[in-house]
Design a protein around this motif. Structure first.
Motif, PDB file in Angstrom:
ATOM      1  N   UNK A 118       0.336  -2.988  -0.792  1.00  0.00           N
ATOM      2  CA  UNK A 118      -0.236  -3.542  -2.016  1.00  0.00           C
ATOM      3  C   UNK A 118      -1.255  -2.556  -2.580  1.00  0.00           C
ATOM      4  N   UNK A 119      -0.954  -1.899  -3.717  1.00  0.00           N
ATOM      5  CA  UNK A 119      -1.893  -0.916  -4.263  1.00  0.00           C
ATOM      6  C   UNK A 119      -3.233  -1.529  -4.672  1.00  0.00           C
ATOM      7  N   UNK A 120      -3.237  -2.785  -5.100  1.00  0.00           N
ATOM      8  CA  UNK A 120      -4.489  -3.450  -5.461  1.00  0.00           C
ATOM      9  C   UNK A 120      -5.404  -3.602  -4.262  1.00  0.00           C
ATOM     10  N   UNK A 121      -4.816  -3.957  -3.123  1.00  0.00           N
ATOM     11  CA  UNK A 121      -5.607  -4.064  -1.896  1.00  0.00           C
ATOM     12  C   UNK A 121      -6.154  -2.703  -1.498  1.00  0.00           C
ATOM     13  N   UNK A 151       2.804  -7.218  10.345  1.00  0.00           N
ATOM     14  CA  UNK A 151       3.105  -6.277  11.426  1.00  0.00           C
ATOM     15  C   UNK A 151       2.149  -5.102  11.308  1.00  0.00           C
ATOM     16  N   UNK A 152       1.527  -4.768  12.423  1.00  0.00           N
ATOM     17  CA  UNK A 152       0.662  -3.605  12.415  1.00  0.00           C
ATOM     18  C   UNK A 152       1.513  -2.377  12.124  1.00  0.00           C
ATOM     19  N   UNK A 153       0.955  -1.394  11.433  1.00  0.00           N
ATOM     20  CA  UNK A 153       1.763  -0.256  10.986  1.00  0.00           C
ATOM     21  C   UNK A 153       2.296   0.584  12.135  1.00  0.00           C
ATOM     22  N   UNK A 154       3.518   1.025  11.938  1.00  0.00           N
ATOM     23  CA  UNK A 154       4.156   1.909  12.911  1.00  0.00           C
ATOM     24  C   UNK A 154       3.731   3.346  12.618  1.00  0.00           C
ATOM     25  N   UNK A 155       3.956   4.254  13.558  1.00  0.00           N
ATOM     26  CA  UNK A 155       3.636   5.666  13.295  1.00  0.00           C
ATOM     27  C   UNK A 155       4.406   6.202  12.077  1.00  0.00           C
ATOM     28  N   UNK A 156       5.639   5.720  11.879  1.00  0.00           N
ATOM     29  CA  UNK A 156       6.433   6.160  10.729  1.00  0.00           C
ATOM     30  C   UNK A 156       5.781   5.709   9.415  1.00  0.00           C
ATOM     31  N   UNK A 158       2.598   5.170   8.885  1.00  0.00           N
ATOM     32  CA  UNK A 158       1.398   5.963   8.670  1.00  0.00           C
ATOM     33  C   UNK A 158       1.741   7.363   8.178  1.00  0.00           C
ATOM     34  N   UNK A 159       2.804   7.956   8.714  1.00  0.00           N
ATOM     35  CA  UNK A 159       3.259   9.269   8.251  1.00  0.00           C
ATOM     36  C   UNK A 159       3.691   9.191   6.787  1.00  0.00           C
ATOM     37  N   UNK A 160       4.450   8.141   6.447  1.00  0.00           N
ATOM     38  CA  UNK A 160       4.903   7.930   5.076  1.00  0.00           C
ATOM     39  C   UNK A 160       3.714   7.737   4.143  1.00  0.00           C
ATOM     40  N   UNK A 161       2.710   7.032   4.594  1.00  0.00           N
ATOM     41  CA  UNK A 161       1.515   6.774   3.802  1.00  0.00           C
ATOM     42  C   UNK A 161       0.767   8.085   3.511  1.00  0.00           C
ATOM     43  N   UNK A 162       0.651   8.935   4.521  1.00  0.00           N
ATOM     44  CA  UNK A 162      -0.036  10.205   4.333  1.00  0.00           C
ATOM     45  C   UNK A 162       0.706  11.126   3.367  1.00  0.00           C
TER      46      UNK A 162
END
Length: 164
Positions: A118-121, A151-156, A158-162
């Motif tokens: 959610x970009x607003x969050x 669901x807590x974020x997976x390593x994938x 977090x990589x996608x987010x970065x």
């Protein structure tokens, strides 16, 4: 049943409650609904039209683009305010957070499905770290898992987010 359906469809004027409308707009619909019922206004003290000088000590946020999550935030706000006997506010944007921040001590984040996309969050959360010369204290962030689908974020993830 058919005549009741016709009455509902043709004769009864519907009220329109905007799921993502402002609290004051939603409260106006509640007032209209109560005015149509036998209950009337005896049990309801509206805040519409009153100036809000709320200096909330506890701010509550989460996924505000999801109607169910937003309703959960508002219910949680009422529960916390009643239990803690402290002013609480649901913050729906970074601008709202910055308005309440001078008086607040806590930012409660309710985890729900899709909150991390959610970009607003994300904007609201990042605004807690905006440097403000007049205020040195940072809000203490408290998390609450309010949805079994979160669901807590997976390593994938977090990589996608970065990368994006």
């Amino acid at each position: 049943v058919h005549s009741a359906y016709l009455w509902l469809r043709d004769d009864l004027e519907p009220l329109h409650l905007a799921r993502f409308g402002s609290p004051s707009k939603r409260e106006e619909v509640v007032i209209q609904m109560l005015q149509r019922t036998a209950v009337g206004m005896r049990l309801f003290r509206p805040s519409v039209g009153k100036k809000s000088n709320v200096k909330a000590r506890i701010l509550i946020t989460g996924s505000v683009s999801n109607a169910e999550a937003l309703a959960t935030l508002e219910v949680f706000q009422h529960l916390v305010a009643k239990a803690m006997r402290k002013e609480c506010a649901v913050v729906r944007s970074a601008r709202e957070l910055l308005v309440y921040k001078p008086w607040a001590y806590y930012l409660v984040v309710l985890f729900s499905q899709g909150i991390l996309r959610d970009p607003g969050f994300a904007e609201t959360l990042l605004s807690t770290y905006v440097e403000d010369n007049e205020q040195e204290r940072q809000l203490e962030i408290v998390t609450v898992n309010a949805d079994t689908s979160f669901e807590f974020p997976s390593p994938e993830f977090l990589t996608d987010l970065e990368e994006n």
